[in-house]
Design a protein around this motif. Structure first.
Motif, mmCIF file in Angstrom:
data_model
loop_
_atom_site.group_PDB
_atom_site.id
_atom_site.type_symbol
_atom_site.label_atom_id
_atom_site.label_comp_id
_atom_site.label_asym_id
_atom_site.label_seq_id
_atom_site.Cartn_x
_atom_site.Cartn_y
_atom_site.Cartn_z
ATOM 1 N N UNK A 218 0.861 -1.190 0.000
ATOM 2 C CA UNK A 218 0.000 0.000 0.000
ATOM 3 C C UNK A 218 0.898 1.241 0.000
ATOM 4 N N UNK A 219 0.391 2.306 -0.579
ATOM 5 C CA UNK A 219 1.202 3.520 -0.761
ATOM 6 C C UNK A 219 0.464 4.750 -0.230
ATOM 7 N N UNK A 220 0.632 5.073 1.046
ATOM 8 C CA UNK A 220 -0.082 6.239 1.601
ATOM 9 C C UNK A 220 0.275 7.552 0.899
ATOM 10 N N UNK A 221 1.429 7.615 0.226
ATOM 11 C CA UNK A 221 1.777 8.840 -0.501
ATOM 12 C C UNK A 221 1.642 8.628 -2.012
ATOM 13 N N UNK A 222 0.893 7.609 -2.420
ATOM 14 C CA UNK A 222 0.598 7.261 -3.813
ATOM 15 C C UNK A 222 1.767 6.533 -4.483
#
Ligand code: FAD
Length: 278
Positions: free
Chosen positions: A137-141
């Motif tokens: 997962x990529x909280x900063x996209x």
């Protein structure tokens, strides 16, 4: 602190005998803390295949719960299924399922599977519920995503394809994590999203990694780190303070655990672990 939370450690496969010796010592030290599992990275296209297998084999010989990473890019379905069979026979029941990157840095072209959601679906199709599947997962996209909403939709599709939980790319901005989780919940996805924690021990390495993977180092942290120059003890002390506070804030915000990118070193991870009183 709640014992419900999941704490885990990530390793990379060493290339040399000396590296393996160091890894074994690191794992034996960290394992005294009884983590949920150790994960081990896998070079996309099979570039670390043999060393990942050697690391996983040794972890299993020590009866340690192991979650091998597996990338799909550049591999045929048969190769991928062969690796999963191998892991199943070793008693492994957790996999970190990833797309990976081509050497060009993009994910375009090659192999039978194009995206991680397809790998997740393949695992479920052939192995039922045998594996607990983690995804990224990529909280900063993700750096190649066309937009944040599209990236979150793509993430949610991995969970809908059958993934159980996620581990994030590292970040130093708690709000990005909180926002990401909220967006997933709004889409009806409530899988645990465990923050990946990158320790700060060396400024130039961190800056290089961060540029490559799209993780932001906030300006105030960059500036402070730059000001230490060659003072590695100063960098480590400041880094430990920043990362401890990050972990505290994440756990207070409801993060379901922490996944430490150990870089095959026990000391820096244990320092944070002890400060947190896990
Ligand atoms: P995906 O989830 O497939 O997403 C990749 C990109 O494609 C995103 O931009 C997404 O928005 C988009 N996308 C997803 N699905 C679709 C779709 N169906 N249609 C169109 N676009 C889509 N790399 C390694 O090589 N080895 C490792 O061991 C490794 N371990 C990692 C562990 C963690 C916890 C993390 C966060 C990353 C790891 N990586 C590893 C890096 C990872 O392989 C790269 O970030 C890669 O670029 C994306 O992998 P993914 O599984 O997130 O891909």
């Amino acid at each position: 602190m709640s014992t419900q939370k999941t704490f885990s450690f990530e390793l990379f496969p060493p290339k040399t005998d000396k590296g393996f010796e160091k890894l074994r010592a690191t794992v034996l030290t960290l394992n005294e803390r009884r983590p949920a599992f150790f994960s081990c990275t896998y070079g996309a296209g099979g570039s670390t295949r043999d060393n990942t297998f050697a690391t996983v084999d040794w972890l299993r010989s020590q009866d340690i719960d192991t979650a091998p990473h597996l990338t799909c890019i550049g591999n045929t379905v048969d190769e991928t299924l062969g690796i999963l069979e191998r892991y199943k026979h070793q008693g492994i029941n957790r996999i970190v399922a990833l797309r990976g990157d081509r050497p060009s840095g993009t994910g375009v072209g090659g192999g039978d599977l194009a995206y991680a959601n397809e790998l997740v679906a393949l695992i479920r199709e052939h192995f039922g519920d045998h594996f607990h599947i983690e995804v990224a997962a990529y909280p900063e996209m993700h750096p190649q995503a066309p937009s944040f909403p599209v990236d979150i939709d793509n993430f949610c599709n991995k969970i809908r394809a059958g993934a159980n939980s996620a581990i994030t790319q590292y970040f130093y901005n708690v709000d990005a994590y909180i926002h990401f989780v909220k967006q997933c919940r709004q889409r009806g996805v409530d899988a645990p999203v465990v923050p990946g924690i990158m320790l700060i021990t060396n400024y130039s390495n961190l800056a290089r990694f961060s540029d490559a993977c799209g993780a932001e180092i906030p300006r105030w942290i960059r500036k402070r780190l730059e000001s230490y120059g060659d003072d590695s003890a100063g960098i480590r002390a400041f880094g430990a303070e920043v990362v401890t506070r990050l972990c505290e804030q994440l756990l207070e915000a409801g993060a379901p655990g922490l996944h430490f990118y150990t870089m095959n070193q026990a000391g820096p991870t244990l320092e944070i672990w002890d400060r947190l009183g896990i």
